[in-house]
Design a protein around this motif. Structure first.
Motif, PDB file in Angstrom:
ATOM      1  N   SER B  75       0.768  -1.238  -0.013  1.00 13.94           N
ATOM      2  CA  SER B  75      -0.016  -0.083   0.028  1.00 13.94           C
ATOM      3  C   SER B  75       0.687   1.157  -0.090  1.00 13.94           C
ATOM      4  CB  SER B  75      -0.926  -0.024   1.297  1.00 13.94           C
ATOM      5  OG  SER B  75      -1.300  -1.355   1.251  1.00 13.94           O
ATOM      6  N   ILE B  76       2.040   1.139   0.833  1.00 14.24           N
ATOM      7  CA  ILE B  76       2.762   2.582   0.822  1.00 14.24           C
ATOM      8  C   ILE B  76       3.518   2.632  -0.393  1.00 14.24           C
ATOM      9  CG2 ILE B  76       5.088   3.190   1.798  1.00 14.24           C
ATOM     10  CD1 ILE B  76       4.224   1.884   4.390  1.00 14.24           C
ATOM     11  N   LEU B  77       4.134   1.704  -0.985  1.00 17.01           N
ATOM     12  CA  LEU B  77       4.693   2.029  -2.242  1.00 17.01           C
ATOM     13  C   LEU B  77       3.550   2.277  -3.439  1.00 17.01           C
ATOM     14  CD1 LEU B  77       6.966  -1.273  -2.666  1.00 17.01           C
ATOM     15  CD2 LEU B  77       7.641   1.173  -2.398  1.00 17.01           C
ATOM     16  N   MET B  78       2.376   1.787  -3.512  1.00 13.88           N
ATOM     17  CA  MET B  78       1.249   2.373  -4.530  1.00 13.88           C
ATOM     18  C   MET B  78       0.952   3.440  -4.246  1.00 13.88           C
ATOM     19  SD  MET B  78      -0.983  -1.158  -5.611  1.00 13.88           S
ATOM     20  CE  MET B  78      -1.955  -0.027  -6.537  1.00 13.88           C
ATOM     21  N   LEU B  79       0.596   3.908  -2.911  1.00  7.52           N
ATOM     22  CA  LEU B  79       0.143   5.328  -2.760  1.00  7.52           C
ATOM     23  C   LEU B  79       1.353   6.375  -2.929  1.00  7.52           C
ATOM     24  CD1 LEU B  79      -1.495   4.760   0.658  1.00  7.52           C
ATOM     25  CD2 LEU B  79      -2.692   5.620  -1.285  1.00  7.52           C
ATOM     26  N   GLN B  80       2.385   5.961  -2.746  1.00  6.03           N
ATOM     27  CA  GLN B  80       3.696   7.000  -3.034  1.00  6.03           C
ATOM     28  C   GLN B  80       3.915   7.162  -4.441  1.00  6.03           C
ATOM     29  OE1 GLN B  80       5.453   8.789  -1.444  1.00  6.03           O
ATOM     30  NE2 GLN B  80       5.314   8.351   0.787  1.00  6.03           N
ATOM     31  N   SER B 166       8.204 -15.624  -0.148  1.00 10.79           N
ATOM     32  CA  SER B 166       8.597 -14.571  -0.819  1.00 10.79           C
ATOM     33  C   SER B 166       7.336 -14.295  -2.028  1.00 10.79           C
ATOM     34  CB  SER B 166       9.901 -14.669  -1.576  1.00 10.79           C
ATOM     35  OG  SER B 166      10.252 -13.417  -2.224  1.00 10.79           O
ATOM     36  N   PHE B 167       6.932 -15.397  -2.677  1.00 13.81           N
ATOM     37  CA  PHE B 167       5.898 -15.532  -3.615  1.00 13.81           C
ATOM     38  C   PHE B 167       4.677 -14.854  -2.938  1.00 13.81           C
ATOM     39  CE2 PHE B 167       2.360 -17.538  -5.518  1.00 13.81           C
ATOM     40  CZ  PHE B 167       2.504 -17.229  -6.897  1.00 13.81           C
ATOM     41  N   TYR B 168       4.118 -15.305  -1.681  1.00 14.20           N
ATOM     42  CA  TYR B 168       3.062 -14.882  -0.972  1.00 14.20           C
ATOM     43  C   TYR B 168       3.295 -13.276  -0.668  1.00 14.20           C
ATOM     44  CZ  TYR B 168      -0.050 -14.626   2.852  1.00 14.20           C
ATOM     45  OH  TYR B 168      -1.227 -14.311   3.626  1.00 14.20           O
ATOM     46  N   PHE B 169       4.430 -13.040  -0.266  1.00  7.99           N
ATOM     47  CA  PHE B 169       4.708 -11.510  -0.017  1.00  7.99           C
ATOM     48  C   PHE B 169       4.157 -10.795  -1.210  1.00  7.99           C
ATOM     49  CE2 PHE B 169       7.138  -8.528   2.608  1.00  7.99           C
ATOM     50  CZ  PHE B 169       7.202  -7.351   1.818  1.00  7.99           C
ATOM     51  N   ASN B 170       4.765 -11.107  -2.494  1.00 13.46           N
ATOM     52  CA  ASN B 170       4.437 -10.508  -3.782  1.00 13.46           C
ATOM     53  C   ASN B 170       2.794 -10.461  -3.904  1.00 13.46           C
ATOM     54  OD1 ASN B 170       6.947  -9.863  -4.526  1.00 13.46           O
ATOM     55  ND2 ASN B 170       7.419 -11.926  -5.471  1.00 13.46           N
ATOM     56  N   VAL B 171       2.472 -11.692  -3.692  1.00 16.98           N
ATOM     57  CA  VAL B 171       0.774 -11.495  -4.061  1.00 16.98           C
ATOM     58  C   VAL B 171       0.124 -10.675  -3.291  1.00 16.98           C
ATOM     59  CG1 VAL B 171      -1.238 -13.217  -4.102  1.00 16.98           C
ATOM     60  CG2 VAL B 171       0.772 -13.729  -5.083  1.00 16.98           C
ATOM     61  N   ILE B 172       0.342 -10.775  -1.782  1.00 11.51           N
ATOM     62  CA  ILE B 172      -0.289 -10.056  -1.071  1.00 11.51           C
ATOM     63  C   ILE B 172      -0.061  -8.505  -1.100  1.00 11.51           C
ATOM     64  CG2 ILE B 172      -0.720  -9.472   1.726  1.00 11.51           C
ATOM     65  CD1 ILE B 172      -2.006 -11.791   0.780  1.00 11.51           C
ATOM     66  N   GLY B 173       1.306  -8.076  -1.530  1.00 14.79           N
ATOM     67  CA  GLY B 173       1.744  -6.832  -1.525  1.00 14.79           C
ATOM     68  C   GLY B 173       1.281  -6.315  -2.708  1.00 14.79           C
ATOM     69  N   LEU B 174       1.008  -7.177  -3.840  1.00 16.42           N
ATOM     70  CA  LEU B 174       0.498  -6.476  -5.073  1.00 16.42           C
ATOM     71  C   LEU B 174      -1.069  -6.312  -5.131  1.00 16.42           C
ATOM     72  CD1 LEU B 174       2.693  -8.052  -7.724  1.00 16.42           C
ATOM     73  CD2 LEU B 174       2.711  -5.673  -7.196  1.00 16.42           C
ATOM     74  N   ILE B 175      -1.802  -7.499  -4.633  1.00 15.08           N
ATOM     75  CA  ILE B 175      -3.219  -7.385  -4.827  1.00 15.08           C
ATOM     76  C   ILE B 175      -3.800  -6.866  -3.509  1.00 15.08           C
ATOM     77  CG2 ILE B 175      -5.194  -9.045  -4.813  1.00 15.08           C
ATOM     78  CD1 ILE B 175      -3.333  -8.973  -7.355  1.00 15.08           C
ATOM     79  N   GLY B 176      -3.144  -7.078  -2.073  1.00 15.69           N
ATOM     80  CA  GLY B 176      -3.701  -6.521  -1.111  1.00 15.69           C
ATOM     81  C   GLY B 176      -3.512  -4.916  -1.077  1.00 15.69           C
ATOM     82  N   GLY B 177      -2.223  -4.510  -1.413  1.00 11.73           N
ATOM     83  CA  GLY B 177      -1.914  -3.128  -1.650  1.00 11.73           C
ATOM     84  C   GLY B 177      -2.839  -2.393  -2.654  1.00 11.73           C
ATOM     85  N   PHE B 183      -9.157   2.669  -1.155  1.00  8.19           N
ATOM     86  CA  PHE B 183      -9.949   3.634  -0.095  1.00  8.19           C
ATOM     87  C   PHE B 183      -9.431   5.173  -0.380  1.00  8.19           C
ATOM     88  CE2 PHE B 183     -10.080  -0.198   2.415  1.00  8.19           C
ATOM     89  CZ  PHE B 183     -11.452  -0.594   2.482  1.00  8.19           C
ATOM     90  N   PHE B 184      -8.372   5.158  -0.834  1.00 11.47           N
ATOM     91  CA  PHE B 184      -7.817   6.508  -0.985  1.00 11.47           C
ATOM     92  C   PHE B 184      -7.724   7.065  -2.779  1.00 11.47           C
ATOM     93  CE2 PHE B 184      -5.649   4.553   2.290  1.00 11.47           C
ATOM     94  CZ  PHE B 184      -5.933   5.212   3.290  1.00 11.47           C
ATOM     95  N   HIS B 185      -7.657   6.023  -3.372  1.00  9.31           N
ATOM     96  CA  HIS B 185      -7.316   6.326  -4.876  1.00  9.31           C
ATOM     97  C   HIS B 185      -8.057   5.407  -5.804  1.00  9.31           C
ATOM     98  CE1 HIS B 185      -5.180   8.224  -8.219  1.00  9.31           C
ATOM     99  NE2 HIS B 185      -4.366   8.882  -7.215  1.00  9.31           N
ATOM    100  N   GLU B 186      -8.882   5.922  -6.865  1.00  9.26           N
ATOM    101  CA  GLU B 186      -9.669   5.085  -7.500  1.00  9.26           C
ATOM    102  C   GLU B 186      -8.933   4.750  -8.782  1.00  9.26           C
ATOM    103  OE1 GLU B 186     -12.673   3.585  -7.046  1.00  9.26           O
ATOM    104  OE2 GLU B 186     -12.105   2.600  -8.828  1.00  9.26           O
ATOM    105  N   ILE B 187      -8.452   3.306  -8.962  1.00 11.39           N
ATOM    106  CA  ILE B 187      -7.874   2.733 -10.041  1.00 11.39           C
ATOM    107  C   ILE B 187      -8.620   1.559 -10.487  1.00 11.39           C
ATOM    108  CG2 ILE B 187      -5.546   2.193 -11.135  1.00 11.39           C
ATOM    109  CD1 ILE B 187      -4.466   2.235  -7.963  1.00 11.39           C
ATOM    110  N   PRO B 188      -9.056   1.429 -11.698  1.00  9.46           N
ATOM    111  CA  PRO B 188      -9.974   0.316 -12.171  1.00  9.46           C
ATOM    112  C   PRO B 188      -8.830  -1.084 -11.975  1.00  9.46           C
ATOM    113  CG  PRO B 188      -9.664   1.875 -13.792  1.00  9.46           C
ATOM    114  CD  PRO B 188      -8.586   2.372 -12.819  1.00  9.46           C
TER     115      PRO B 188
END
Lengths: 240, 274
Positions: B75-80, B166-177, B183-188
């Motif tokens: 989330s932090i990376l995507m918001l930034q 690490s695979f799980y980190f990527n999936v959660i980081g990308l999809i969860g992020g 909540f803050f930014h609308e992206i399709p």
């Protein structure tokens, strides 16, 4: 029987030098033939290196130079796998510690039998349960080492050294922490094993003769970084 | 002049000590694999039970911590990224940004650090305590090679765990992020997934496997090696554990940096800039 076992018929140190981990010499250029087929009492002053010597005999501690010859073969350059058939005929009891802490006492006794397939699992369970019953520690069988009294831990270490029916037994301070009743029971077990032809040579490292007194034994003294059989020690003392 | 020689001597000592240590660690990988292959008595069931226990402790039990970290970092990376890319009108490179930063760099490094903190310390102190209690000697006396019984299954279990985490980190980081950022930014979602798919290349798989395999193997070999260095006293256990953490972090960081540098060098070469 899957694990290949080579019985130990002769033991010889050839020009061997052995050092403590701490950096003190135990043996210096020693050549010695161990008397086989009986009970040996390994004697020395405190801290002279009896335990290190027993470790070397069990193949746990390599000499710095010289040859350790078993059945006329130098075993010093051998890998773990090459030494394994000799190791499987050696029983070793530690002076302290040595139990696998995340296993129960029964599993500690079963481990060498099951790991090397020295008998069927059913035979292993029967053998271990017989030993536990004989030494009256069945009630602790399912406990881990940390949850049992110190004397039981010591007894299980001693019993694990005999559970595989080794022909060569190394006992480091076996009497420390054990009651006279347990010792006498253990001595009877050794007598039975020797009569049955399963056990040939026993080396006991101890500061007193509590363990070796019941047996006809030979004294091997570790003195001045050399080994002597009893009679030689007496000669040396007489010549002084 | 003497100060100069003294500095050269110190540098030489530092280098030789570290090279010797690295050789010993690499040698331990070889001897543990060799011992496991040559050990005829140790059946697959015995090795598998230790490997599965290691995967349970290192992999499965780390899932909650990795989930929180991955969600937060994603989330932090995507918001930034969004706040800055929107300003310059480059939202379409969001996928490339997330792959480059999260998948190639942050996920392998953070996963390795979590594994070092949780499991590396546990393995180093466990093996160190086993040395103190003479359990390692006891195994040898029973004809059980500690390298195949203790080290090999832990390294294999650690390797599988790190790759999965690490695979799980990527999936959660990308999809969860993505879902948190919504909540803050609308992206399709379609736009985000397309952007990721376009940015993803086969080199990313190579980088993923290289970095995480190295971490998985080295963390557990270093921690087992440090544990084995304990001589007799319990006071050595915390010392070797601390040293295991420091050494593992250094190995993992340096290797990650080296792979990243080589990767970008090869990219620049492809573009004909080097």
């Amino acid at each position: 029987m899957e694990g290949q076992v080579i019985p130990i018929e002769s033991l010889r140190f050839e020009d061997i030098s052995l050092w403590h981990d701490g950096g003190h010499p135990v043996l210096k250029n020693t050549t010695f033939d161990f008397p086989m087929g009986g009970v040996i009492w390994l004697k020395s002053d405190e801290g002279a290196g009896k335990s290190t010597l027993l470790n070397a005999l069990a193949g746990l501690h390599n000499p710095t130079s010289g040859s350790y010859v078993i059945n006329d073969i130098d075993v010093v350059p051998m890998s773990f796998e090459e030494f394994l058939p000799y190791r499987l005929s050696i029983g070793y009891s530690f002076d302290y510690g040595g139990l696998i802490n995340n296993r129960t006492l029964r599993d500690n006794l079963l481990l060498p039998l099951l790991f090397h397939h020295l008998c069927t699992p059913e035979q292993a369970y029967v053998r271990v349960d017989e030993i536990l019953q004989r030494f009256e520690i069945t009630k602790y069988a399912g406990e881990r080492p940390a949850h049992v009294p110190g004397r039981v831990r010591k007894l299980v270490v001693v019993l694990r050294s005999i559970v595989t029916y080794p022909s060569f037994l190394l006992l480091d301070d076996p009497s420390v922490g054990l009651s006279d009743d347990i010792l006498s029971n253990f001595v009877s077990w050794i007598d039975e094993a020797r009569e049955a032809g399963r056990l040939s040579t026993i080396v006991v490292s101890a500061f007193d003769d509590k363990m070796v007194r019941p047996f006809d034994h030979t004294i091997v003294a570790l003195e001045g970084h050399q080994l002597f059989v009893g009679s030689q020690v007496e000669k040396r003392v007489a010549n002084l | 002049m003497s100060w100069m020689f003294s500095r050269i001597d110190n540098m030489g000592r530092f280098l030789t000590t570290n090279i010797e240590y690295t050789i010993n660690v690499v040698l331990m990988v070889y001897v543990s694999v060799r011992a496991a292959v040559l050990d005829r008595a140790q059946g697959f069931r015995q090795i598998f039970s230790v490997i599965s226990a290691q995967i349970y402790f290192t992999g499965w039990q780390a899932v909650p911590l990795i989930s929180v970290l991955a969600l937060a970092v994603g989330s932090i990376l995507m918001l930034q990224a969004l706040s800055n890319l929107t300003l310059v009108g480059g939202v379409e490179v969001l996928g490339s940004f997330m792959i480059a930063i999260l998948v190639r760099e942050v996920a392998p490094l953070l996963t390795a650090i979590v594994v070092i903190a949780r499991s590396g310390t546990a393995v180093a102190s466990e093996v160190g305590t086993m040395r103190v209690n003479r359990e390692i000697e006891a195994l040898e006396v029973m004809g059980i090679n500690p390298l195949s019984f203790i080290v090999f299954p832990r390294v294999v279990g650690g390797l599988i765990s790190v790759l999965c985490l690490s695979f799980y980190f990527n999936v959660i980081g990308l999809i969860g992020g993505y879902f948190l950022t919504k909540f803050f930014h609308e992206i399709p979602l379609g736009f985000f997934l397309d952007s990721l798919a376009n940015a993803f290349s086969k080199e990313d798989i190579l980088v993923f496997v290289l970095k995480n395999s190295f971490s998985g193997i080295m963390i557990f070999v270093v921690c087992c090696y440090q544990g084995m260095l304990v001589k007799k006293s319990p006071h050595e256990v915390p010392q070797v554990t601390t040293q295991a953490v420091v050494t593992s972090v250094i190995y993992v960081t340096v290797f990650n940096l080296a792979v990243t540098a080589l990767y970008y060098l090869s990219q620049l070469q492809k573009l004909g800039l080097v």
